[in-house]
Design an enzyme around this catalytic site. Structure first.
Site, short mmCIF file in Angstrom:
data_model
loop_
_atom_site.label_atom_id
_atom_site.label_comp_id
_atom_site.label_asym_id
_atom_site.label_seq_id
_atom_site.Cartn_x
_atom_site.Cartn_y
_atom_site.Cartn_z
N GLU A 163 9.88 8.76 -6.41
CA GLU A 163 10.61 9.20 -7.59
C GLU A 163 9.69 10.03 -8.49
OE1 GLU A 163 13.62 6.26 -8.97
OE2 GLU A 163 12.30 6.19 -10.69
N HIS A 167 17.28 4.09 -2.25
CA HIS A 167 16.48 5.04 -3.03
C HIS A 167 16.98 6.43 -2.70
CE1 HIS A 167 13.00 7.37 -4.32
NE2 HIS A 167 12.45 6.30 -4.84
N VAL A 188 0.83 -1.22 0.00
CA VAL A 188 0.00 0.00 0.00
C VAL A 188 0.86 1.26 0.00
CG1 VAL A 188 -2.03 -1.00 1.14
CG2 VAL A 188 -0.29 0.13 2.52
N GLN A 198 18.93 -2.14 -2.55
CA GLN A 198 18.79 -0.85 -3.23
C GLN A 198 18.61 0.31 -2.26
OE1 GLN A 198 15.13 0.24 -5.79
NE2 GLN A 198 16.84 0.32 -7.21
N ALA A 201 3.38 1.81 -1.96
CA ALA A 201 3.90 2.14 -3.29
C ALA A 201 3.20 3.41 -3.76
CB ALA A 201 3.68 0.99 -4.26
N PHE A 214 9.85 7.36 -15.22
CA PHE A 214 10.57 7.14 -13.96
C PHE A 214 12.04 6.88 -14.23
CE2 PHE A 214 6.35 6.99 -12.49
CZ PHE A 214 6.39 7.21 -11.13
N GLY A 255 4.24 4.28 -9.30
CA GLY A 255 3.54 3.75 -10.45
C GLY A 255 3.89 2.31 -10.77
N HIS A 291 15.78 0.65 0.53
CA HIS A 291 14.45 0.69 -0.07
C HIS A 291 13.94 -0.64 -0.60
CE1 HIS A 291 11.05 2.34 -2.25
NE2 HIS A 291 11.51 1.87 -3.39
N TYR A 292 14.84 -1.45 -1.14
CA TYR A 292 14.32 -2.60 -1.90
C TYR A 292 15.35 -3.72 -1.92
CZ TYR A 292 12.26 -5.32 -5.66
OH TYR A 292 11.70 -6.33 -6.40
N LEU A 337 9.65 7.32 2.41
CA LEU A 337 9.91 7.62 1.00
C LEU A 337 9.24 8.88 0.47
CD1 LEU A 337 11.42 6.10 -1.33
CD2 LEU A 337 9.14 5.66 -2.24
N ARG A 365 17.11 -2.25 -9.42
CA ARG A 365 15.75 -2.24 -9.97
C ARG A 365 15.37 -0.84 -10.45
NH1 ARG A 365 10.70 -0.72 -8.09
NH2 ARG A 365 11.19 -0.51 -5.87
N ARG A 400 18.32 4.63 -9.82
CA ARG A 400 18.47 4.95 -8.40
C ARG A 400 19.89 4.81 -7.88
NH1 ARG A 400 12.78 2.18 -6.63
NH2 ARG A 400 11.57 3.88 -7.55
N PHE A 413 0.78 -15.77 11.65
CA PHE A 413 2.22 -15.58 11.42
C PHE A 413 2.89 -16.91 11.08
CE2 PHE A 413 6.62 -15.14 12.75
CZ PHE A 413 6.96 -13.86 12.36
C1 LIG Z 1 7.63 3.22 0.27
C2 LIG Z 1 7.68 2.34 -0.94
C3 LIG Z 1 7.24 2.82 -2.16
C4 LIG Z 1 7.28 2.01 -3.29
N1 LIG Z 1 6.84 2.50 -4.48
C5 LIG Z 1 6.82 1.69 -5.57
C6 LIG Z 1 6.28 2.13 -6.81
O1 LIG Z 1 5.79 3.24 -6.93
N2 LIG Z 1 6.30 1.28 -7.85
C7 LIG Z 1 6.82 0.03 -7.77
O2 LIG Z 1 6.80 -0.69 -8.74
N3 LIG Z 1 7.33 -0.42 -6.59
C8 LIG Z 1 7.32 0.37 -5.50
N4 LIG Z 1 7.83 -0.11 -4.32
C9 LIG Z 1 8.20 -1.51 -4.22
C10 LIG Z 1 6.94 -2.35 -4.16
O3 LIG Z 1 5.90 -1.62 -3.57
C11 LIG Z 1 7.15 -3.64 -3.37
O4 LIG Z 1 8.29 -4.29 -3.83
C12 LIG Z 1 5.95 -4.56 -3.52
O5 LIG Z 1 4.75 -3.88 -3.27
C13 LIG Z 1 6.08 -5.76 -2.61
O6 LIG Z 1 4.90 -6.50 -2.67
P1 LIG Z 1 4.83 -7.98 -2.14
O7 LIG Z 1 3.47 -8.47 -2.49
O8 LIG Z 1 5.99 -8.75 -2.61
O9 LIG Z 1 5.00 -7.85 -0.54
P2 LIG Z 1 4.35 -6.89 0.55
O10 LIG Z 1 3.39 -5.93 0.02
O11 LIG Z 1 5.49 -6.37 1.34
O12 LIG Z 1 3.52 -7.90 1.43
C14 LIG Z 1 4.12 -8.88 2.24
C15 LIG Z 1 3.02 -9.72 2.84
O13 LIG Z 1 3.58 -10.82 3.52
C16 LIG Z 1 2.97 -10.96 4.78
N5 LIG Z 1 3.95 -11.62 5.67
C17 LIG Z 1 5.26 -11.35 5.81
N6 LIG Z 1 5.82 -12.19 6.70
C18 LIG Z 1 4.83 -13.01 7.12
C19 LIG Z 1 4.77 -14.09 8.05
N7 LIG Z 1 5.83 -14.50 8.75
N8 LIG Z 1 3.57 -14.71 8.22
C20 LIG Z 1 2.47 -14.30 7.56
N9 LIG Z 1 2.48 -13.29 6.69
C21 LIG Z 1 3.64 -12.66 6.46
C22 LIG Z 1 2.61 -9.55 5.18
O14 LIG Z 1 1.59 -9.55 6.15
C23 LIG Z 1 2.16 -8.98 3.84
O15 LIG Z 1 0.81 -9.30 3.61
C24 LIG Z 1 7.79 0.70 -3.18
C25 LIG Z 1 8.21 0.22 -1.96
C26 LIG Z 1 8.18 1.04 -0.85
C27 LIG Z 1 8.72 0.49 0.44
#
Ligand SMILES: Cc1cc2nc3c(=O)[nH]c(=O)nc-3n(C[C@H](O)[C@H](O)[C@H](O)COP(=O)(O)OP(=O)(O)OC[C@H]3O[C@@H](n4cnc5c(N)ncnc54)[C@H](O)[C@@H]3O)c2cc1C
Length: 567
Positions: A247, A233, A47, A231, A49, A117, A52, A346-347, A244, A381, A278, A157
């Site tokens: 960008e 940022h 959430v 990474q 992100a 970007f 874009g 950041h990543y 954050l 990235r 980045r 968990f």
């Molecule tokens: C501030 C910020 C801004 C960003 N902006 C962008 C952007 O504009 N564009 C872009 O392409 N990327 C962006 N990124 C990167 C991108 O948002 C993330 O890489 C991506 O959303 C990660 O998604 P995910 O589904 O892999 O994991 P996450 O969204 O991190 O979700 C992880 C999930 O795993 C669950 N979980 C973790 N450990 C456990 C456990 N032990 N037991 C049970 N559940 C667990 C959590 O509850 C969560 O539901 C941004 C990242 C950040 C930090």
């Protein structure tokens, strides 16, 4: 110990986990799918992100151009077969979300708007103002909640994987509300647990980004790939420990200034300036700070991000979230004030080693999203490629796991492993009367990573960092969780997360010591050049009874031979 059976268990309800769940559900309505998440789904890091999601949608852009930008951005460490697959699949995901009701920002003609970007040579980032991830998550969660064969286990968990003879059998999960451990029997498991930048103290990652899934896979014998590639940022808000500033702010025309009022990026990336990748921008900022051209404040040195010339109206329309962040966390109005920023962790480009089908080396175990390493991003990235990756490979993981689950029956989970996991958690951590405290070890770990494994690395610092992390791992054995109750014991969860993070920190430092060259985000000042002759390889790190083990994998090159990287 209660047992729960499901065909597919998905750990993680971020963009990758939710996309996987929807794909598996659509593949076959008879499959029952469990989505397990330690936070409520729409509190996942996704959430946050802002900027874009990349996709080729317009004439003038092309798959080859997107692929080339990604490969060059990765400093040629990306696997090019993965990149080519990804760029072709990304547009469909943007349309898929559009059909589900995603409120994409539109241009004057009503088409999905796109902006440029860092490191992209075309405006291909689709966005919803600067709330892209938030809207993607609500769109996906809305859809997934309506599908009858998906059951959510929110605030549960996961602690370990159950494998035998190279095959997944299930996993152990604590229901945080009751504190009881459950055995999830599953034919297939998808890890979608996100990144791990919380091993650093100055970071844009949510407090929950502790790399649990990566550590869990590693402990189960699955290799981790390119862990040294973390990474930074360029624009972490200085008074707020690295929150954050997207960008997208530079993409709307924001400048970076040093204390002489110079737009210094002209020296480092004359063509792309502030919209260079980045790693390039972050290093330029750090160099300015080290050479005493940064600003000073009680929060430390910083670089200024100037959005003042954009004006109040444009900032309100295009960057409402940034305006809110600046006001709430720094007491600033970006229409009038310079924003204090510096590089923020950041990543994680590295993670669980998977192939283009998201398969790990364990049969029936898949990984997608930020916890995985395909490798799409190589050593660096590009912005907007991650949410797109979560969508593309979330779908792949959902479909592949569904196919696997339909072909296989349940098999007995190894109960001895369940028992030893209960002992580890409840006797070894919760029950222990130790003298060490979780917040203290965590703080020291984060400071160690910041000091020794930041943008510019060297052997001496990395060795010092590794020694310290190993000391902290020893100290962790004496850690006490003060609250001994089981119900909603956040102290226990924090201890389990710290235990995972210590493993992750160790693998990052070890891989960073191993890679004796500078490539993308990984800069070794003692080996300042990229060395394609010896290091055009992925690093693999394994956890074995005898300790850490390494291996190397060649990088897949399809069309683009490595050349010097200039922006
Ligand atoms: C501030 C910020 C801004 C960003 N902006 C962008 C952007 O504009 N564009 C872009 O392409 N990327 C962006 N990124 C990167 C991108 O948002 C993330 O890489 C991506 O959303 C990660 O998604 P995910 O589904 O892999 O994991 P996450 O969204 O991190 O979700 C992880 C999930 O795993 C669950 N979980 C973790 N450990 C456990 C456990 N032990 N037991 C049970 N559940 C667990 C959590 O509850 C969560 O539901 C941004 C990242 C950040 C930090």
């Amino acid at each position: 110990m209660e047992k729960i059976s499901c065909d597919i268990a998905i750990v993680g309800a971020g963009i990758a986990g939710l996309r996987a769940a929807i794909a598996a559900s659509n593949f076959n309505k008879k499959i029952n799918i469990a989505v397990i998440s330690k936070t409520f789904p729409v509190r996942s890091h996704s959430v946050c992100a802002q900027g874009g999601t990349a996709a080729v949608l317009r004439r003038g852009d092309s798959f080859d151009l997107h692929a080339w930008d990604t490969v060059k951005g990765s400093d040629f460490l990306a696997d090019q077969d993965v990149v080519e697959f990804f760029v072709k699949k990304a547009p469909k995901q943007v349309i898929f979300l559009d059909c589900l009701g995603m409120p994409w920002s539109r241009d004057e003609e009503g088409l999905i708007a796109q902006k440029r970007f860092g490191g992209h040579s075309f405006s291909r980032g689709c966005f919803a103002a600067d709330y892209t991830g938030l809207h993607e998550m609500h769109t996906l969660y809305g859809k997934a909640s309506a599908l009858e064969n998906i059951t959510f286990y929110n605030e549960w968990f996961a602690t370990s994987l159950l494998t035998e003879e190279g095959k997944i059998k299930g996993l152990t999960v604590i229901n945080i509300k009751t504190g009881e451990m459950h055995l999830f029997k599953a034919k297939a498991v998808i890890l979608a647990t996100g990144g791990f930048m919380r091993v650093y103290s100055f970071t844009s990652h949510s407090h929950t980004a502790t790399g649990d899934g990566v550590a869990i896979a590693y402990r189960a014998g699955v290799p981790l790939k390119d862990m040294e590639m973390t990474q930074f940022h360029p624009t972490g808000l200085v008074p707020a420990d690295g929150v954050l500033i997207t960008e997208g702010a530079r993409s709307e025309g924001g400048f970076l200034l040093n204390n002489k009022g110079e737009r210094f990026m002209g020296k480092y990336a004359p063509e792309m300036m502030e919209l260079a990748p980045r790693d390039v921008v972050a290093r330029a900022e750090w160099t300015e700070i080290m050479e005493k051209r940064g600003f000073s404040s009680s929060f430390g040195k910083y670089i200024a991000l100037d959005l003042r010339h954009l004006g109040e109206e444009k900032i309100k329309e295009k960057l409402p979230f940034i305006k809110e962040i600046c006001r709430k966390l720094a007491g600033l109005n970006p229409a009038n004030d310079l924003i204090p920023v510096k590089p923020t962790a950041h990543y994680s480009m590295g993670g669980i080693h998977v192939n283009v089908k998201t398969e790990t080396e364990v049969r029936g175990l898949y990984a997608a999203g930020e916890c995985s390493c395909l490798s799409l991003h190589g050593a660096n990235r590009l912005g907007t490629n991650s949410t797109a990756e979560c969508l593309v490979f979330g779908e792949v993981a959902g479909v592949e796991a569904a196919k696997y689950a339909l072909k296989h029956d349940f098999s007995e989970a190894p109960l001895d492993k369940v028992k030893s996991e209960e002992e580890r958690v409840f006797d070894g951590i919760l029950g222990k009367e130790g003298f060490e405290k979780v917040p203290e070890i965590r703080k020291e770990m984060r400071e160690t990573m910041n000091e020794n494994c930041w943008l510019f690395r060297n052997e001496e610092g990395l060795k010092k960092g590794l020694k310290k992390i190993r000391e902290l791992k020893e100290r962790f054995k004496h850690v006490a969780v003060e609250d001994k109750g089981k119900i909603f014991n956040t102290g226990l969860i924090a201890a389990l997360e710290l235990d995972f993070m210590l493993d992750i920190a160790e693998t990052i430092l070890t891989s960073a010591l191993l890679r004796k060259e500078s490539r993308g985000a990984h800069v070794r000042v003692d080996y300042p050049e990229r060395n394609d002759k010896e290091w055009l390889v992925h690093t693999l790190i394994y956890c074995s009874k005898e300790g850490l083990k390494f291996n190397f994998l060649p990088v897949t090159i399809t069309k683009w031979k490595p050349v010097a990287r200039k922006y």
